[in-house]
Scaffold this motif. Structure first.
Motif, PDB file in Angstrom:
ATOM      1  N   LEU A 172       0.840  -1.187   0.000  1.00 11.92           N
ATOM      2  CA  LEU A 172       0.000   0.000   0.000  1.00 11.92           C
ATOM      3  C   LEU A 172       0.882   1.246   0.000  1.00 11.92           C
ATOM      4  O   LEU A 172       1.718   1.432   0.886  1.00 11.92           O
ATOM      5  CB  LEU A 172      -0.919   0.002   1.223  1.00 11.92           C
ATOM      6  N   PRO A 176      -5.700   4.673   2.387  1.00  8.84           N
ATOM      7  CA  PRO A 176      -6.898   4.779   1.546  1.00  8.84           C
ATOM      8  C   PRO A 176      -7.545   6.149   1.714  1.00  8.84           C
ATOM      9  O   PRO A 176      -7.600   6.699   2.808  1.00  8.84           O
ATOM     10  CB  PRO A 176      -7.807   3.668   2.084  1.00  8.84           C
ATOM     11  N   HIS A 185     -10.163   5.326  -2.766  1.00  5.08           N
ATOM     12  CA  HIS A 185      -9.014   5.222  -3.658  1.00  5.08           C
ATOM     13  C   HIS A 185      -7.914   4.431  -2.969  1.00  5.08           C
ATOM     14  O   HIS A 185      -7.439   4.802  -1.888  1.00  5.08           O
ATOM     15  CB  HIS A 185      -8.506   6.624  -4.015  1.00  5.08           C
ATOM     16  N   LEU A 186      -7.489   3.330  -3.593  1.00  7.52           N
ATOM     17  CA  LEU A 186      -6.437   2.478  -3.077  1.00  7.52           C
ATOM     18  C   LEU A 186      -5.267   2.488  -4.046  1.00  7.52           C
ATOM     19  O   LEU A 186      -5.458   2.285  -5.251  1.00  7.52           O
ATOM     20  CB  LEU A 186      -6.945   1.044  -2.907  1.00  7.52           C
ATOM     21  N   ARG A 187      -4.068   2.715  -3.530  1.00 11.10           N
ATOM     22  CA  ARG A 187      -2.875   2.787  -4.378  1.00 11.10           C
ATOM     23  C   ARG A 187      -1.865   1.742  -3.917  1.00 11.10           C
ATOM     24  O   ARG A 187      -1.405   1.766  -2.777  1.00 11.10           O
ATOM     25  CB  ARG A 187      -2.240   4.186  -4.294  1.00 11.10           C
ATOM     26  N   TYR A 188      -1.541   0.824  -4.824  1.00 17.74           N
ATOM     27  CA  TYR A 188      -0.643  -0.273  -4.504  1.00 17.74           C
ATOM     28  C   TYR A 188       0.547  -0.298  -5.452  1.00 17.74           C
ATOM     29  O   TYR A 188       0.467   0.168  -6.588  1.00 17.74           O
ATOM     30  CB  TYR A 188      -1.371  -1.611  -4.626  1.00 17.74           C
TER      31      TYR A 188
END
Length: 208
Positions: A172, A176, A185-188
């Motif tokens: 991550l 979030p 919104h999730l950023r990986y």
């Protein structure tokens, strides 16, 4: 070597089909345009920020056709200016006409073609293109995954994870971030290795 970023919009049951409009992919899918009522100012700013620094698009054939029918006719806006000015790389099993300026058809060895694109550009964006995404997931040919999860359940439609996924670790990149209408919104980032297992309640121990 550059980065390949996958940008996806999904429901809570991870349907990613036709978020933008009823005519995107209507065959057998009654919910085209499901994303539109859930877009708010926060989500819009997140999406705009995600495209900063993009210097190429990597698209599946269906998404390309949708984009090619819309963006060349838009003369204003940051995204329109960006999309119309950068190279577009298209994955297709056939030999389609590619009328959008700057379009390039990828060769039959998709994995090798994607690696060449990564070497050629700093930041490549994959938008939608769910069939293409399955290949990228299977081959782990991506570096970032931006996922906007929307507070609806559809029960039908093409899924974000639909047969291409393999055991994969992700990191991550930021907490979030939720918009006022409930979209998260999730950023990986792709991480090394494969998922570990353990027993609940036992201390976590690194492998020797």
């Amino acid at each position: 070597m550059g980065l390949i970023d996958i940008e996806l919009f999904a429901t809570l049951d991870f349907v990613g089909q036709a978020p933008g409009g009823p005519d995107e992919d209507p065959v057998g899918f009654p919910f085209g345009g499901w994303q539109a009522p859930l877009v708010d100012e926060v989500t819009g700013e997140q999406i705009s920020a995600a495209y900063a620094g993009t210097d190429a698009l990597l698209l599946g054939r269906r998404t390309y056709d949708i984009f090619a029918g819309y963006w060349p006719h838009q003369e204003e806006g940051e995204i329109a200016t960006l999309f119309n000015s950068i190279p577009k790389y298209v994955a297709s099993r056939g030999k389609p006409e590619l009328p959008w300026a700057g379009s390039n058809l990828l060769g039959p060895d998709l994995a090798d073609a994607v690696r060449e694109i990564r070497d050629r550009h700093e930041r490549v964006k994959v938008v939608g293109s769910l069939d293409l995404v399955q290949t990228l997931l299977r081959e782990k040919l991506f570096d970032r995954l931006d996922l906007w999860v929307h507070p609806v359940v559809l029960g039908v439609g093409k899924k974000v994870f639909d047969g291409g996924e393999v055991p994969t670790n992700l990191t991550l990149l930021a907490p979030p971030a939720a918009g006022p209408k409930g979209t998260v919104h999730l950023r990986y980032a792709l991480a090394d290795g494969t998922p570990r297992t353990g027993t609940m309640g036992e201390p976590d121990r690194e492998d020797d």
